[in-house]
Design a protein around this motif. Structure first.
Motif, short mmCIF file in Angstrom:
data_model
loop_
_atom_site.label_atom_id
_atom_site.label_comp_id
_atom_site.label_asym_id
_atom_site.label_seq_id
_atom_site.Cartn_x
_atom_site.Cartn_y
_atom_site.Cartn_z
N LEU A 64 5.77 -9.86 50.76
CA LEU A 64 7.07 -10.20 50.15
C LEU A 64 7.99 -8.98 50.17
O LEU A 64 7.55 -7.86 49.93
CB LEU A 64 6.85 -10.66 48.71
CG LEU A 64 8.05 -11.28 47.97
CD1 LEU A 64 8.47 -12.60 48.61
CD2 LEU A 64 7.71 -11.52 46.49
N PHE A 65 9.27 -9.23 50.43
CA PHE A 65 10.27 -8.17 50.28
C PHE A 65 11.47 -8.71 49.52
O PHE A 65 11.52 -9.89 49.23
CB PHE A 65 10.69 -7.59 51.65
CG PHE A 65 11.23 -8.60 52.62
CD1 PHE A 65 10.40 -9.22 53.53
CD2 PHE A 65 12.56 -8.93 52.62
CE1 PHE A 65 10.90 -10.16 54.43
CE2 PHE A 65 13.08 -9.85 53.52
CZ PHE A 65 12.24 -10.47 54.42
N GLU A 66 12.42 -7.83 49.22
CA GLU A 66 13.56 -8.04 48.32
C GLU A 66 13.07 -7.78 46.89
O GLU A 66 12.29 -8.55 46.33
CB GLU A 66 14.20 -9.44 48.42
CG GLU A 66 15.05 -9.66 49.64
CD GLU A 66 16.38 -8.88 49.62
OE1 GLU A 66 16.83 -8.46 48.54
OE2 GLU A 66 16.95 -8.68 50.70
N HIS A 68 14.24 -8.01 43.80
CA HIS A 68 14.34 -8.98 42.70
C HIS A 68 13.24 -10.04 42.83
O HIS A 68 12.60 -10.42 41.84
CB HIS A 68 15.71 -9.68 42.69
CG HIS A 68 16.87 -8.76 42.48
ND1 HIS A 68 18.17 -9.15 42.66
CD2 HIS A 68 16.92 -7.46 42.11
CE1 HIS A 68 18.98 -8.13 42.39
NE2 HIS A 68 18.23 -7.08 42.08
N ALA A 69 13.04 -10.51 44.06
CA ALA A 69 11.99 -11.52 44.30
C ALA A 69 10.61 -10.94 43.96
O ALA A 69 9.75 -11.62 43.39
CB ALA A 69 12.03 -11.98 45.76
N ILE A 72 10.16 -10.75 40.10
CA ILE A 72 9.89 -12.10 39.55
C ILE A 72 8.46 -12.52 39.89
O ILE A 72 7.73 -13.04 39.04
CB ILE A 72 10.92 -13.12 40.10
CG1 ILE A 72 12.32 -12.81 39.54
CG2 ILE A 72 10.51 -14.55 39.76
CD1 ILE A 72 13.45 -13.67 40.13
N TYR A 73 8.05 -12.26 41.14
CA TYR A 73 6.69 -12.63 41.56
C TYR A 73 5.65 -11.93 40.68
O TYR A 73 4.71 -12.56 40.19
CB TYR A 73 6.48 -12.28 43.04
CG TYR A 73 5.05 -12.48 43.49
CD1 TYR A 73 4.56 -13.74 43.80
CD2 TYR A 73 4.17 -11.39 43.59
CE1 TYR A 73 3.24 -13.94 44.19
CE2 TYR A 73 2.85 -11.58 43.98
CZ TYR A 73 2.39 -12.85 44.29
OH TYR A 73 1.08 -13.04 44.67
N CYS A 76 5.23 -13.38 37.25
CA CYS A 76 4.57 -14.69 37.20
C CYS A 76 3.12 -14.63 37.66
O CYS A 76 2.29 -15.44 37.22
CB CYS A 76 5.33 -15.70 38.07
SG CYS A 76 7.04 -15.92 37.53
N ALA A 77 2.80 -13.69 38.56
CA ALA A 77 1.46 -13.69 39.17
C ALA A 77 0.45 -12.85 38.40
O ALA A 77 -0.76 -13.03 38.56
CB ALA A 77 1.56 -13.20 40.62
N TYR A 86 10.89 -11.43 31.82
CA TYR A 86 11.36 -12.61 32.60
C TYR A 86 11.01 -13.85 31.77
O TYR A 86 10.00 -14.51 32.02
CB TYR A 86 10.64 -12.64 33.95
CG TYR A 86 11.14 -13.68 34.92
CD1 TYR A 86 12.47 -13.73 35.32
CD2 TYR A 86 10.26 -14.64 35.45
CE1 TYR A 86 12.91 -14.67 36.22
CE2 TYR A 86 10.70 -15.58 36.36
CZ TYR A 86 12.03 -15.59 36.74
OH TYR A 86 12.47 -16.54 37.64
N LEU B 90 3.74 -20.50 43.38
CA LEU B 90 4.25 -19.16 43.18
C LEU B 90 4.68 -18.46 44.47
O LEU B 90 5.75 -17.83 44.54
CB LEU B 90 3.13 -18.35 42.52
CG LEU B 90 3.54 -17.22 41.63
CD1 LEU B 90 4.45 -17.70 40.54
CD2 LEU B 90 2.29 -16.58 41.01
N LYS B 95 9.09 -16.75 48.20
CA LYS B 95 9.73 -16.65 49.52
C LYS B 95 11.16 -17.20 49.46
O LYS B 95 12.06 -16.69 50.14
CB LYS B 95 8.92 -17.44 50.55
CG LYS B 95 7.55 -16.84 50.86
CD LYS B 95 7.66 -15.67 51.81
CE LYS B 95 6.27 -15.20 52.25
NZ LYS B 95 6.32 -14.00 53.07
N HIS B 97 13.09 -17.14 46.75
CA HIS B 97 13.87 -16.07 46.10
C HIS B 97 14.20 -14.98 47.13
O HIS B 97 15.31 -14.45 47.15
CB HIS B 97 13.07 -15.43 44.96
CG HIS B 97 12.88 -16.32 43.77
ND1 HIS B 97 11.87 -16.15 42.86
CD2 HIS B 97 13.57 -17.42 43.33
CE1 HIS B 97 11.94 -17.08 41.92
NE2 HIS B 97 12.96 -17.86 42.18
N SER B 98 13.24 -14.63 47.96
CA SER B 98 13.43 -13.55 48.94
C SER B 98 14.57 -13.87 49.91
O SER B 98 15.45 -13.04 50.15
CB SER B 98 12.11 -13.31 49.67
OG SER B 98 12.24 -12.35 50.67
N ASP B 101 17.92 -13.82 48.08
CA ASP B 101 18.37 -12.44 47.83
C ASP B 101 18.92 -11.81 49.11
O ASP B 101 19.97 -11.17 49.11
CB ASP B 101 17.22 -11.58 47.29
CG ASP B 101 16.96 -11.85 45.82
OD1 ASP B 101 17.91 -12.19 45.10
OD2 ASP B 101 15.79 -11.74 45.38
#
Lengths: 242, 242
Positions: A64-66, A68-69, A72-73, A76-77, A86, B90, B95, B97-98, B101
């Motif tokens: 995953l990149f970005e 903010h994402a 959030i991940y 939640c994870a 959050y 999740l 993804k 969200h990514s 963004d």
């Protein structure tokens, strides 16, 4: 196969993710991607983030990149992240999404535009771009004013919260980039915004000691850059006197 | 006191929110904020969105702006929205969200930079800015290339999905803004990206008949603008011959 954070602490969203993991006691491995050595363009890193930007994460086979994402991940994870980062409440969460979305084209765009084009580009051998720096400063000042009068109007933290969320951490890490400017410029830009200054302090306190520790490299780089700029300006002064 | 969507269908994020509500059978009231009449600057609207941008929503006393945040809120607050729009899983959600963004500083920044500065600004009496338009086009082309080679590489829709998410709708509405360009320019920019073209069609089909209905005003405006530009270019040709 646990959480790996690919980061360069010179990058503001990288710092936000690293601080967040530390403050929440998340077990992770930090892997440095040195952006000034262009390591973000290596084939190995591009397989994780084809946009060649930091930060990125892998969690087992999941990539995953970005930033903010990513934040959030992680909220939640990973169990044990306090809910104020959050909130599950729909309306509170929506407001956090709103300020994070706003960040992209406002505070972040302004800060990157100003600091990269006036300081980081010339220091790293790229030509400086005074027009882009000026445009960046204009967007930055407008963003700081919106932070002061709107986003921080109802509470110590963003969107009326009494405790920090991922948005506070993300936006304050962005503003820390202004430390690269001369002290005079940084103060000229930030000093009119009293609530913003208080909020920066409150976010630092809420994330101590990790905030200062992760920003250590920035303060070191700041010292070198300010000394170099002082020397350069001394040279030009000398030249103009000769 | 139900859902109110404050929108101007000339704005791409406004269209995404309106189409989304219609396709999901959500009971809402659309309130037009005419941006060319500067209604977004009225005190009444600024009380809903102090950033003076469309869209925004109110849901009872709750107010929200930023289209991505709005789409996510509607997915979660209204029963009956199919899960493919914003999956509960999740990893899939992360993804989405990514890519949302990524959109802010890439596709959206490029498209707005090009279309506003080359077409919408001069048509609305602001000076055109060829430098900003050129920069916008550069960012836009890079973004289209990333869509083609990365975001659409694993499925008909973004991030490997077989059904559309809020990200598909948001990004395709953005690309529709290119309809304001001359047919020649639009085709020159989009035609190399076969997957992107197919994805635009697939998203239109998946959201029919609302997609075309909500874009009606854009097609009308496009006709007027293209005719005006043709007349202007005819005038300059005539001048150069005299």
């Amino acid at each position: 196969m646990g959480l790996k954070v690919y980061a360069d602490r010179m990058s503001q969203p990288s710092r936000a993710v690293v601080i967040f993991c530390k403050i929440n006691g998340i077990d992770f491995e930090e892997i440095r991607i040195d952006i000034f050595k262009k390591q973000q363009f290596s084939p190995e890193y591009k397989a994780i983030n084809p946009m060649s930007l930091v930060p990125a994460i892998t969690d087992g086979r999941f990539k995953l990149f970005e930033s903010h994402a990513i934040l959030i991940y992680i909220c939640c994870a990973f169990p044990g992240v306090a809910s104020h980062w959050y909130p599950g409440d729909l309306a509170k969460r929506a407001k956090i999404h709103s300020v994070l979305d706003w960040h992209h084209s406002n505070l972040r765009r302004g800060s990157v535009g100003l600091v990269f084009n006036s300081i980081l580009a010339p220091v790293n051998g790229f030509p400086s771009n005074p027009r882009a720096a000026k445009e960046g400063e204009k967007i930055l000042l407008k963003s700081l004013s919106k932070l002061e009068t709107f986003w921080l109007k109802d509470g110590r933290f963003l969107v009326g919260s009494s405790q920090p969320s991922i948005a506070d951490l993300s936006l304050v890490c962005e503003i820390m980039q202004l430390e690269f400017l001369s002290e005079k410029d940084r103060n000229r830009i930030l000093s009119p915004y009293k609530k913003v200054l208080q909020w920066i302090d409150d976010t630092k306190t809420a994330t101590a000691p990790h905030f200062d520790e992760v920003h250590g490299i920035l303060f070191k780089a700041q010292k070198v850059i300010r000394e170099r700029m002082k020397a350069e300006s001394g040279k030009s002064e000398l030249k103009s006197k000769l």
